[in-house]
Design a protein around this motif. Structure first.
Motif, PDB file in Angstrom:
ATOM      1  N   GLU A 432       2.184  -9.745 -57.324  1.00  0.00           N
ATOM      2  CA  GLU A 432       0.920  -9.500 -56.982  1.00  0.00           C
ATOM      3  C   GLU A 432       0.000  -8.709 -57.801  1.00  0.00           C
ATOM      4  N   ALA A 433       0.359  -7.641 -58.523  1.00  0.00           N
ATOM      5  CA  ALA A 433      -0.290  -7.037 -59.262  1.00  0.00           C
ATOM      6  C   ALA A 433      -0.687  -7.936 -60.518  1.00  0.00           C
ATOM      7  N   ALA A 434       0.151  -8.639 -61.196  1.00  0.00           N
ATOM      8  CA  ALA A 434      -0.118  -9.639 -62.179  1.00  0.00           C
ATOM      9  C   ALA A 434      -1.152 -10.600 -61.810  1.00  0.00           C
ATOM     10  N   SER A 436      -3.448 -10.128 -59.246  1.00  0.00           N
ATOM     11  CA  SER A 436      -4.493  -9.585 -59.086  1.00  0.00           C
ATOM     12  C   SER A 436      -5.321  -9.229 -60.067  1.00  0.00           C
ATOM     13  N   LEU A 437      -4.547  -9.320 -61.292  1.00  0.00           N
ATOM     14  CA  LEU A 437      -5.423  -9.033 -62.650  1.00  0.00           C
ATOM     15  C   LEU A 437      -5.857 -10.423 -63.187  1.00  0.00           C
ATOM     16  N   GLY A 438      -5.711 -11.553 -62.656  1.00  0.00           N
ATOM     17  CA  GLY A 438      -6.251 -12.750 -63.109  1.00  0.00           C
ATOM     18  C   GLY A 438      -5.058 -13.476 -63.956  1.00  0.00           C
ATOM     19  N   LEU A 439      -4.084 -13.067 -63.950  1.00  0.00           N
ATOM     20  CA  LEU A 439      -2.856 -13.870 -64.654  1.00  0.00           C
ATOM     21  C   LEU A 439      -2.323 -15.106 -63.650  1.00  0.00           C
ATOM     22  N   ASN A 440      -2.457 -16.349 -64.360  1.00  0.00           N
ATOM     23  CA  ASN A 440      -2.001 -17.239 -63.753  1.00  0.00           C
ATOM     24  C   ASN A 440      -0.522 -17.374 -63.440  1.00  0.00           C
ATOM     25  N   LYS A 441       0.194 -18.327 -62.858  1.00  0.00           N
ATOM     26  CA  LYS A 441       1.440 -18.403 -62.419  1.00  0.00           C
ATOM     27  C   LYS A 441       2.456 -18.257 -63.760  1.00  0.00           C
ATOM     28  N   PRO A 442       2.282 -19.284 -64.785  1.00  0.00           N
ATOM     29  CA  PRO A 442       3.157 -19.208 -65.763  1.00  0.00           C
ATOM     30  C   PRO A 442       3.201 -17.896 -66.527  1.00  0.00           C
ATOM     31  N   LEU A 443       1.874 -17.159 -66.696  1.00  0.00           N
ATOM     32  CA  LEU A 443       1.828 -16.099 -67.394  1.00  0.00           C
ATOM     33  C   LEU A 443       2.525 -14.837 -66.600  1.00  0.00           C
TER      34      LEU A 443
ATOM     35  N   PHE B  68      -9.620 -10.604 -49.974  1.00  0.00           N
ATOM     36  CA  PHE B  68     -10.650 -10.839 -50.797  1.00  0.00           C
ATOM     37  C   PHE B  68     -10.253 -11.298 -52.236  1.00  0.00           C
ATOM     38  N   ASN B  69      -9.042 -11.097 -52.643  1.00  0.00           N
ATOM     39  CA  ASN B  69      -8.640 -11.675 -54.053  1.00  0.00           C
ATOM     40  C   ASN B  69      -7.591 -12.790 -53.717  1.00  0.00           C
ATOM     41  N   ALA B  70      -7.577 -13.344 -52.704  1.00  0.00           N
ATOM     42  CA  ALA B  70      -6.585 -14.403 -51.996  1.00  0.00           C
ATOM     43  C   ALA B  70      -5.138 -13.932 -52.323  1.00  0.00           C
ATOM     44  N   LEU B  71      -4.835 -12.847 -52.224  1.00  0.00           N
ATOM     45  CA  LEU B  71      -3.476 -12.639 -52.244  1.00  0.00           C
ATOM     46  C   LEU B  71      -3.071 -12.802 -50.859  1.00  0.00           C
ATOM     47  N   GLU B  72      -3.859 -13.063 -49.819  1.00  0.00           N
ATOM     48  CA  GLU B  72      -3.449 -13.525 -48.432  1.00  0.00           C
ATOM     49  C   GLU B  72      -4.503 -14.689 -47.929  1.00  0.00           C
ATOM     50  N   PRO B  73      -4.029 -15.780 -47.903  1.00  0.00           N
ATOM     51  CA  PRO B  73      -4.923 -16.917 -47.304  1.00  0.00           C
ATOM     52  C   PRO B  73      -5.240 -16.765 -45.900  1.00  0.00           C
ATOM     53  N   TYR B  74      -6.433 -17.116 -45.689  1.00  0.00           N
ATOM     54  CA  TYR B  74      -6.841 -17.180 -44.241  1.00  0.00           C
ATOM     55  C   TYR B  74      -7.490 -18.666 -43.806  1.00  0.00           C
ATOM     56  N   GLN B  75      -7.292 -18.736 -42.507  1.00  0.00           N
ATOM     57  CA  GLN B  75      -7.314 -20.253 -42.058  1.00  0.00           C
ATOM     58  C   GLN B  75      -8.725 -20.506 -41.564  1.00  0.00           C
ATOM     59  N   MET B 102      -7.620  -4.623 -58.257  1.00  0.00           N
ATOM     60  CA  MET B 102      -7.018  -3.995 -56.849  1.00  0.00           C
ATOM     61  C   MET B 102      -5.927  -2.984 -57.263  1.00  0.00           C
ATOM     62  N   VAL B 103      -6.129  -2.113 -56.419  1.00  0.00           N
ATOM     63  CA  VAL B 103      -4.943  -0.846 -56.706  1.00  0.00           C
ATOM     64  C   VAL B 103      -4.277  -0.757 -55.406  1.00  0.00           C
ATOM     65  N   PHE B 104      -2.810  -0.845 -55.646  1.00  0.00           N
ATOM     66  CA  PHE B 104      -1.940  -0.980 -54.547  1.00  0.00           C
ATOM     67  C   PHE B 104      -1.299   0.407 -53.996  1.00  0.00           C
ATOM     68  N   GLN B 105      -0.941   0.222 -52.771  1.00  0.00           N
ATOM     69  CA  GLN B 105      -0.269   1.708 -52.312  1.00  0.00           C
ATOM     70  C   GLN B 105       0.986   1.988 -53.265  1.00  0.00           C
TER      71      GLN B 105
END
Lengths: 534, 261
Positions: A432-434, A436-443, B68-75, B102-105
């Motif tokens: 998730e962190a990667a 969120s930094l804009g890295l795509n899946k292969p990277l 907001f950064n698509a880590l979770e999809p919405y419907q 994004m900064v995580f817990q």
């Protein structure tokens, strides 16, 4: 607290603390009557076992089965007039090992510390004392010296260049093919090594160099594209060499050599013209890049085609068929080849099993579950007996190659499961962190998840390597004369009737040394990669 | 639904224009098990603004900012980041993520890389900056969060507060348009909370657009331009910090504040 409070405090000078071997023995072995009896009884038992072992090893054991056939244990039925090739391989491997050691220890002040020197001393002493190595003292001691010299050179190199690790990795990679060439000789190389790997590899490299100003390296950052390129090259190679060139040659009525010269000249001139025409080749896109790359490749291919004839690349190493290979050298060759091949295969399968594409996932799961459900020996039998039935004469791979394929197929499935366990142990927060930094899946996979997963999986992976090494013994059953197979055939000699014990003790020791070496190495690697709280 | 209908209109800060970085409209999300976690949430975040999202656990606030950064999809509904709509079939989702830090817990630093490598990784591989440039900027950022001298350590050798500051620097290295903070201080020992909040405070002062999920009332009072309360997947109240903490409009806000103050 409780023990001190019951006793009155002694006054005056404290009692001198008892040390020394006598005090230690008294405290640990004879501190009560029962323990004293136990010590005496067990001590006697240990001494008895030790005595019988030593008297067997030094007096009774018929070591002749080992000492008289030492060469066979090492290289099987390899023709003795070509033993020098094996010595060259031995020296090469030891020098490379020395250089690697030196590079790994580049930050150590003193390379030859006391324990290392003692180790060298013991090795040299053994080589001198043992009756089977005594005839080859010059070569074996020379190789030992090469190991030391390599280490010194490696340390110097490691301190000077930060690229040293990559260099030595490349060295090992190349040495594998050199070893193959030395072992197999010309014909073998001509059929496998030279035509496919040498030409395509060098063609690829040179094509790349010629178009290096086109930032082709960016492409190489993408594994998938690189694979695509490689496939393209192999296809191109076969089409060029087997279809296009012959047709052109016969159509134009030229000699093949002249045609190659022509192609090389035209290719180089075209390449130069193109580089000159475009003042800034860096900005070349798509088709332009591909065109120049292709021109470079054809030119280099043609040049490469000229090389063997002009340089006389047939060095005159006589062919030694793999049926003559054997002993420890075959065992090591099988194990190293199997390990080198099953690792990428296993990682790919593990990734495939996690893929979102159903076809890839299904294939990976099916492969893994199928292979894990079949005993290794049946896969090896299939390789040796069944595959030749399906394939026409001339296309049947060599028995050694078939054995390597069998070992690889089997180990890859188990390795995939080890790697999958590693992948699953990486918390989701990492990817998730990667992302969120804009890295795509292969990277994300290549830079973040896989390195960590492989690190956690090192013990399991090395365990798999060790069992692969030990599984090479099964090949004795299907007819290869690797270390165990060679031993069994030696024991069939009436001269050594019943001399099982020394022979098996000897090869058991050899297997142990290599397996322990691997697990020791894995622990070192784990320690080196440990990034927590140093 | 009724709750979101009666919500107050956004309160833009005086000194910023109306340029919205995040526009979320009627966002609905169901988990795979059918749980309706976001029930039509709408919120705008304007450039240079600091929005603090509060609410009891399970209220969907983390899930909301993770959309907001698509880590979770919405419907259902829509979310636009700087004019680009986040859809589940968006081809170049990485392009949006590049602009949203994004900064995580749990910090989620990469433990196999040094601090400097953690910070330079994305600029080198995603922005394709030369290594020297990336390292120079990374060192400047690490200096800004006060740990430049530890650049060559591994995350495992640092305290939680230091790790979280590295995580902030790592996000900043991509020069995002907006920063999301998902309970950045909740996993920290009490004595380390302040060093992280100080960094965030400075960031806000420098004009960074920020959305923070946090329980730090002091931080919210001092730094936030707007405080938002979520409960049960619904946006309950949206207000200035003074009004929210001293004179909340909603009964549920009052109940929530009485529990945490």
């Amino acid at each position: 607290m409780t023990t001190t409070s019951s006793r009155p405090i002694e006054r005056g000078a404290p009692r001198a603390r008892q040390t020394g071997p006598i005090a230690w023995t008294k405290k640990h072995l004879f501190n009560s009557p029962f323990n004293s009896v136990l010590t005496v009884v067990l001590g006697g038992l240990i001494l008895y076992v030790l005595y019988s072992l030593l008297s067997w090893a030094f007096v009774q054991a018929p070591w002749a089965v080992v000492t008289e056939n030492f060469a066979q244990y090492m290289v099987g039925l390899y023709p003795s007039e070509f033993y020098w090739r094996v010595w060259v391989i031995f020296a090469l491997v030891l020098s490379l090992a020395g250089v690697s050691w030196g590079i790994l220890a580049r930050n150590q002040k003193q390379l030859f510390s006391k324990p290392v020197l003692i180790g060298f001393g013991i090795a040299a002493l053994l080589l001198v004392i043992l009756p089977m190595t005594r005839p080859h003292l010059v070569y074996s001691l020379g190789s030992l010296v090469l190991l030391g010299l390599g280490a010194i050179a490696g340390q110097a190199l490691g301190r000077k260049s930060s690229k040293a690790p990559q260099l030595i990795s490349a060295g090992w990679f190349i040495s594998y093919f050199v070893v193959l060439y030395l072992l197999g000789g010309d014909n073998f190389t001509a059929s496998l090594l030279y035509t496919v790997l040498f030409q395509v590899g060098l063609g690829l490299l040179a094509g790349w160099l010629l178009s290096s100003r086109l930032s082709v390296p960016v492409l190489t950052q993408w594994l998938g594209r690189l694979a695509l390129l490689a496939v393209g090259f192999v296809l191109g190679y076969y089409i060029l060499g087997n279809v296009l060139f012959p047709i052109l040659v016969s159509g134009l009525g030229l000699s093949y050599t002249f045609f190659l010269v022509l192609m090389a000249a035209v290719g180089i001139l075209l390449g130069i013209a193109m580089v000159l025409t475009f003042s800034e080749p860096d900005t070349l896109e798509g088709v332009g890049k591909a065109a120049l790359f292709l021109i470079g490749f054809v030119a280099v291919y043609a040049l490469m085609g000229l090389l063997p004839a002009s340089l006389g690349l047939e060095f005159g190493l006589e062919r030694v068929r793999t049926t003559s290979w054997g002993g420890l050298s075959l065992t090591l060759f099988l194990a190293i080849s199997g390990i080198a091949l099953c690792f990428p295969a296993g990682v790919s399968l593990a990734l495939g099993r996690q893929s979102k594409l159903p076809l890839i996932r299904l294939f990976s799961v099916a492969y893994i579950e199928l292979v894990r459900g079949v005993p290794l020996i049946s896969i090896l039998f299939m390789g040796q007996v069944l595959i030749p039935l399906f394939l026409p004469e001339g296309m049947r791979p060599d028995p050694v190659v078939r054995a390597i394929i069998g070992l690889t197929i089997f180990s890859a499935a188990y390795l995939a499961e080890n790697v999958r366990a590693g992948l699953q142990s990486i918390p989701r927060g990492q990817s998730e962190a990667a992302q969120s930094l804009g890295l795509n899946k292969p990277l994300t996979m290549a830079l973040i998840v896989l390195p960590q997963a492989l690190k956690t999986a090192i013990p399991a992976i090395v365990g798999q390597f060790i069992s692969l090494f030990q599984d090479t013994t099964l090949l004795g059953i299907v007819g290869l004369l690797e270390l165990l197979g060679m031993t069994r055939s030696l024991l069939a000699d009436p001269n050594y009737l019943g001399d099982y014990a020394p022979a098996y003790v000897f090869i058991g020791g050899i297997y142990w040394v290599f397996c322990y070496g691997m697990s020791y190495g894995s622990r070192q690697v784990e320690e080196a990669l440990n990034t927590d709280l140093r | 639904m009724t709750q979101s209908e009666i919500q107050a209109p956004p309160v833009p800060r005086n000194d910023v224009g109306a340029e919205a970085v995040i526009v979320a409209k009627d966002v609905n999300k169901w988990y795979d098990n059918g749980f309706h976690v976001l029930k039509g949430v709408s919120m705008n975040v304007y450039k240079g603004e600091v929005v603090v999202v509060m609410g009891p656990s399970g209220s969907g606030k983390s899930t909301f900012i993770r959309t907001f950064n698509a880590l979770e999809p919405y419907q259902e509904g829509s979310i636009e980041i700087d004019g680009v709509r986040i859809a589940n079939d968006l081809k170049d989702i990485e392009a949006v993520r590049r602009e949203v830090g994004m900064v995580f817990q749990q910090f989620n630093l990469f433990p196999h890389l040094t601090v400097l490598q953690n910070v330079t990784l994305a600029p080198i591989w995603v922005r394709r900056w030369p290594k020297a440039k990336a390292e120079e900027i990374a060192m400047r950022l690490l200096g800004r969060v006060g740990i430049a001298e530890q650049a060559y350590k591994f995350p495992g050798q640092m305290s939680g507060g230091q790790q979280q500051r590295v995580a902030i620097a790592r996000s900043l290295a991509m020069q995002p348009k907006v920063m999301l903070f998902d309970e950045p201080t909740s996993a920290l020992d009490p004595e380390m909370v302040r060093e992280v909040l100080d960094v965030m405070r400075n960031l806000a002062k420098d004009g960074m657009t920020m959305v923070c999920v946090t329980h730090e009332v002091g931080f919210a009072r001092e730094v936030a331009d707007r405080v938002v309360l979520m409960d049960g997947g619904v946006l309950v109240e949206e207000n200035t910090p003074e009004e929210f903490f001293n004179n909340p409009k909603e009964e549920r806000s009052r109940a929530f504040l009485s529990q945490i103050l």
